[in-house]
Design a protein around this motif. Structure first.
Motif, PDB file in Angstrom:
ATOM      1  N   SER A  73      -0.237 -11.868  -6.421  1.00  0.00           N
ATOM      2  CA  SER A  73      -0.355 -11.990  -5.000  1.00  0.00           C
ATOM      3  C   SER A  73      -1.764 -12.395  -4.634  1.00  0.00           C
ATOM      4  O   SER A  73      -2.673 -11.693  -4.915  1.00  0.00           O
ATOM      5  CB  SER A  73      -0.142 -10.714  -4.264  1.00  0.00           C
ATOM      6  OG  SER A  73       0.953 -10.060  -4.557  1.00  0.00           O
ATOM      7  N   ARG A 409      -0.874  -6.874  10.002  1.00  0.00           N
ATOM      8  CA  ARG A 409      -0.423  -6.481   8.678  1.00  0.00           C
ATOM      9  C   ARG A 409       0.423  -7.546   7.990  1.00  0.00           C
ATOM     10  O   ARG A 409       0.752  -7.419   6.816  1.00  0.00           O
ATOM     11  CB  ARG A 409       0.398  -5.183   8.773  1.00  0.00           C
ATOM     12  CG  ARG A 409      -0.409  -3.942   9.119  1.00  0.00           C
ATOM     13  CD  ARG A 409       0.506  -2.722   9.197  1.00  0.00           C
ATOM     14  NE  ARG A 409      -0.251  -1.499   9.409  1.00  0.00           N
ATOM     15  CZ  ARG A 409      -0.740  -0.746   8.422  1.00  0.00           C
ATOM     16  NH1 ARG A 409      -0.532  -1.097   7.175  1.00  0.00           N
ATOM     17  NH2 ARG A 409      -1.421   0.346   8.691  1.00  0.00           N
ATOM     18  N   LEU A 410       0.799  -8.571   8.732  1.00  0.00           N
ATOM     19  CA  LEU A 410       1.690  -9.588   8.198  1.00  0.00           C
ATOM     20  C   LEU A 410       0.908 -10.817   7.762  1.00  0.00           C
ATOM     21  O   LEU A 410      -0.130 -11.147   8.344  1.00  0.00           O
ATOM     22  CB  LEU A 410       2.738  -9.983   9.242  1.00  0.00           C
ATOM     23  CG  LEU A 410       3.651  -8.859   9.745  1.00  0.00           C
ATOM     24  CD1 LEU A 410       4.592  -9.397  10.809  1.00  0.00           C
ATOM     25  CD2 LEU A 410       4.424  -8.238   8.590  1.00  0.00           C
ATOM     26  N   PRO A 460       5.626 -14.625   1.816  1.00  0.00           N
ATOM     27  CA  PRO A 460       5.339 -13.717   2.933  1.00  0.00           C
ATOM     28  C   PRO A 460       4.866 -12.376   2.376  1.00  0.00           C
ATOM     29  O   PRO A 460       5.311 -11.949   1.312  1.00  0.00           O
ATOM     30  CB  PRO A 460       6.689 -13.590   3.634  1.00  0.00           C
ATOM     31  CG  PRO A 460       7.689 -13.792   2.530  1.00  0.00           C
ATOM     32  CD  PRO A 460       7.060 -14.736   1.542  1.00  0.00           C
ATOM     33  N   ALA A 461       3.957 -11.703   3.096  1.00  0.00           N
ATOM     34  CA  ALA A 461       3.387 -10.459   2.580  1.00  0.00           C
ATOM     35  C   ALA A 461       3.234  -9.429   3.689  1.00  0.00           C
ATOM     36  O   ALA A 461       3.213  -9.753   4.881  1.00  0.00           O
ATOM     37  CB  ALA A 461       2.027 -10.730   1.928  1.00  0.00           C
ATOM     38  N   LEU A 462       3.122  -8.193   3.250  1.00  0.00           N
ATOM     39  CA  LEU A 462       2.918  -7.072   4.177  1.00  0.00           C
ATOM     40  C   LEU A 462       1.851  -6.165   3.593  1.00  0.00           C
ATOM     41  O   LEU A 462       1.947  -5.745   2.432  1.00  0.00           O
ATOM     42  CB  LEU A 462       4.227  -6.286   4.343  1.00  0.00           C
ATOM     43  CG  LEU A 462       4.109  -4.945   5.107  1.00  0.00           C
ATOM     44  CD1 LEU A 462       3.743  -5.197   6.564  1.00  0.00           C
ATOM     45  CD2 LEU A 462       5.410  -4.152   4.996  1.00  0.00           C
ATOM     46  N   ARG A 463       0.826  -5.891   4.383  1.00  0.00           N
ATOM     47  CA  ARG A 463      -0.187  -4.927   3.970  1.00  0.00           C
ATOM     48  C   ARG A 463       0.281  -3.540   4.381  1.00  0.00           C
ATOM     49  O   ARG A 463       0.350  -3.210   5.566  1.00  0.00           O
ATOM     50  CB  ARG A 463      -1.534  -5.255   4.607  1.00  0.00           C
ATOM     51  CG  ARG A 463      -2.602  -4.219   4.311  1.00  0.00           C
ATOM     52  CD  ARG A 463      -4.001  -4.746   4.592  1.00  0.00           C
ATOM     53  NE  ARG A 463      -4.451  -5.620   3.524  1.00  0.00           N
ATOM     54  CZ  ARG A 463      -5.608  -6.289   3.548  1.00  0.00           C
ATOM     55  NH1 ARG A 463      -6.393  -6.192   4.586  1.00  0.00           N
ATOM     56  NH2 ARG A 463      -5.949  -7.048   2.547  1.00  0.00           N
ATOM     57  N   VAL A 464       0.632  -2.735   3.400  1.00  0.00           N
ATOM     58  CA  VAL A 464       1.180  -1.410   3.687  1.00  0.00           C
ATOM     59  C   VAL A 464       0.092  -0.350   3.796  1.00  0.00           C
ATOM     60  O   VAL A 464       0.345   0.744   4.298  1.00  0.00           O
ATOM     61  CB  VAL A 464       2.205  -1.006   2.607  1.00  0.00           C
ATOM     62  CG1 VAL A 464       3.394  -1.945   2.622  1.00  0.00           C
ATOM     63  CG2 VAL A 464       1.566  -0.992   1.226  1.00  0.00           C
ATOM     64  N   SER A 469      -0.991  -4.162  -0.779  1.00  0.00           N
ATOM     65  CA  SER A 469      -0.099  -5.114  -0.127  1.00  0.00           C
ATOM     66  C   SER A 469       1.053  -5.448  -1.062  1.00  0.00           C
ATOM     67  O   SER A 469       0.940  -5.355  -2.287  1.00  0.00           O
ATOM     68  CB  SER A 469      -0.851  -6.395   0.259  1.00  0.00           C
ATOM     69  OG  SER A 469      -1.363  -7.032  -0.896  1.00  0.00           O
ATOM     70  N   ALA A 471       4.403  -8.405  -1.540  1.00  0.00           N
ATOM     71  CA  ALA A 471       4.780  -9.752  -1.140  1.00  0.00           C
ATOM     72  C   ALA A 471       6.069 -10.143  -1.827  1.00  0.00           C
ATOM     73  O   ALA A 471       6.409  -9.652  -2.906  1.00  0.00           O
ATOM     74  CB  ALA A 471       3.672 -10.750  -1.492  1.00  0.00           C
TER      75      ALA A 471
END
Length: 576
Positions: A73, A409-410, A460-464, A469, A471
């Motif tokens: 990622s 976050r996206l 596409p990714a999400l920072r949790v 993160s 993806a």
């Protein structure tokens, strides 16, 4: 090489060489959440981006990026000036299935699976034709059914270094160490009608030559007798009988020689075809005796036994035989250098939108990347059937663009690249698609023009969490068809290569080199640091898995690729 599918190497796929781009160094991953906010005034007005510019940006995001050994990622290919990034890790691709020419999923072992294992050996049709002419018998020459399990494994350990030399320019190099292994388990079932074994011309060449010489001698004797009788009375039955016998012996010697030379297989003792050859020789002896000539005094040498797994391996590996290759069994390749890559990345544009407090609501960037892949790897070995090599030792040129967009976050990133593979020369065993075993006489140095490649990846990714993160990713890879032609010598000084043993036209290698591949995957990345303004570097750890979901071409691996790695980022000069 961009993708080795051979089946391979994949690639070469595979090569693909055989679709090996599936396990090839995949280039800098994307930064969906940039480490560095663009160098823009914090009190600047909010930026309004037109739909046209947005669309263009996302097209550029899908653009061409350099290939390296990581598809983890999301990192930006352009570093801050004075910053360097050292990356290492590993990628492993393992597969037993492939996507065939029509896109259907099938075992790699399909090429070793036959209703009769005799069909694995080239030249069987020539042997059948010769024996049919000699014996007037078109019965098929068979063995029991063959079955196999074939598994490929490729491990890549790339070392990558990138250095930001200017505000918008980063240069880097990737040095991959690669190991390909092959596991093969070939079985031949017993069958009541199995009738061929190892050609005695391979291990008993003197006996075969002796019998053929004896046929020629008796043919000469019969010809002399016919000349004598026909000189006295051309219309006599004695003249006709001697002439017919001379013709049968002469034609029989030529046809039997063709049978011995046609294939590595030959009728075995105690089989229907073997007994028919013995009966043919006995009939000649009776005719010779009837004309008062000496008999042959023997029978054509036959295979000592019907071929089984061990016998097939002996045929393939016999240094005196037509193949002279490694056995069709598990083969562990050595670690070696793959194709080294040198690249440069340039920031084309970047921007941000801030809220009233100066906090960045949106960040975007676009970068162009160019890569030269050097011919430092090793192509498939001509001595190991189904080998995949370590890349292909051939020059590639890549160009492209990378882009990313982050909103809170996206994030979304995409990259694509186009690869122009340069023509060169390569050693290959000439054989059509699906024919694994081919003769040493089919080995040739060929002019090779590999097809150009295209690769698109969207994540596409999400920072949790601040340091974590996840993806998802979509991959599309395609490559045009390779072209193989017989190498030419413009000086005219080199000896002309003799005709291929079984397959004289090198263009049979073109089939199965054009391919496409699609994959889906996911990744997780842990980052040790926050903003660079508060830390002089840090590290990142990533893990990624990807599954091939569709493809076509014949040598495209239908497997799972796993990757892991570590990136260290430090400052050499300057400040954030």
């Amino acid at each position: 090489m961009l993708y080795q599918l051979s089946y391979s190497r994949v690639n070469q796929a595979e090569n693909v060489d055989e679709g090996a781009g599936w396990c090839q160094d995949t280039g800098p991953a994307f930064v969906i959440f940039p480490d560095r906010i663009p160098n823009l005034p914090r009190n600047m007005p909010s930026m309004r981006i037109s739909p046209t510019l947005c669309s263009l940006g996302f097209v550029l995001c899908a653009a061409l990026a350099p290939s390296d050994a990581r598809a983890q990622s999301l990192i930006d290919p352009v570093l801050a000036p004075g910053e360097f990034r050292l990356s290492g890790g590993g990628a492993m691709l393992s597969w037993r299935d492939r996507f065939g020419i029509d896109g259907e999923r099938e075992p790699v072992a399909t090429d070793l699976t036959r209703e009769s294992a005799a069909d694995l050996i080239p030249g069987l049709s020539g042997l059948t034709t010769a024996l049919d002419a000699l014996l007037d018998d078109s019965s098929p020459l068979r063995l029991g059914a063959s079955s196999a399990v074939v598994s490929h494994n490729e491990v890549r350990v790339p070392i990558r270094l990138d250095v930001g030399v200017l505000d918008r320019l980063t240069v880097g190099v990737t040095v991959p160490v690669v190991r390909s292994t092959l596991e093969t388990d070939l079985r031949i079932a017993s069958a009541a009608d199995a009738g061929v074994g190892e050609n005695p011309a391979i291990s008993e060449g003197s006996a075969v030559t002796g019998f053929l010489d004896l046929l020629t001698t008796r043919s000469g004797e019969a010809s002399a007798l016919a000349a004598q009788r026909c000189g006295l009375d051309p219309q006599s039955p004695e003249c006709a009988a001697a002439t017919l016998l001379a013709d049968d012996l002469g034609a029989g010697a030529l046809t039997l020689e063709e049978a011995y030379q046609a294939s590595a297989l030959f009728p075995a003792q105690g089989t229907a075809a073997g007994d028919a050859l013995v009966a043919w020789a006995a009939a000649l002896d009776a005719s010779l005796a009837a004309e008062g000539l000496s008999p042959l005094g023997g029978t054509p040498p036959l295979a000592s036994a019907v071929l089984d797994e061990a016998g097939l391996q002996s045929v393939v590996t016999n240094p005196l035989g037509p193949f002279g290759a490694a056995p069709l069994e598990s083969f562990g390749g050595l670690w070696g250098l793959g194709d080294v890559e040198v690249r440069a990345a340039v920031r084309l544009a970047e921007g941000a939108r801030f809220d009233s407090t100066g906090t960045a609501e949106m960040l975007w960037s676009v970068a162009a990347v160019g890569t030269v892949r050097l011919p430092t790897g090793a192509a498939d070995s001509t001595g190991v059937f189904l080998d995949r090599g370590r890349d292909d030792g051939q020059l590639d040129l890549e160009a492209g663009v990378f882009g990313s967009l982050a909103m809170g976050r996206l994030g979304l990133a995409a990259r694509a690249f186009y690869t122009r593979q340069q023509p060169g020369s390569v050693d290959r065993r000439i054989a059509p698609y699906g024919q694994v075993i081919s003769g040493r006489g089919d080995v040739a140095t060929l002019d090779w023009d590999p097809g150009d490649g295209f690769r698109l990846e969207i994540e596409p990714a999400l920072r949790v969490a601040p340091a974590l993160s996840v993806a998802a990713s979509y991959l599309y890879v395609s490559r045009g068809s390779d072209t193989y032609t017989q190498a030419t010598d413009p000086t005219g000084l080199l000896p002309t290569r003799p005709a291929s043993q079984y397959y004289p036209d090198a263009s049979v290698l073109d089939t199965g080199t054009e391919f496409s591949l699609q994959g889906l995957g996911g990744s997780i990345t842990y980052r040790s640091r926050g903003l660079p303004e508060t830390a002089n570097g840090g590290f990142e750890v990533f893990l990624r898995m990807r599954q091939a979901i569709a493809g076509s071409g014949g040598r495209v691996p239908a497997g799972v690729r796993g990757e892991f790695g570590l990136r260290l980022v430090r400052r050499l000069w300057g400040s954030y």
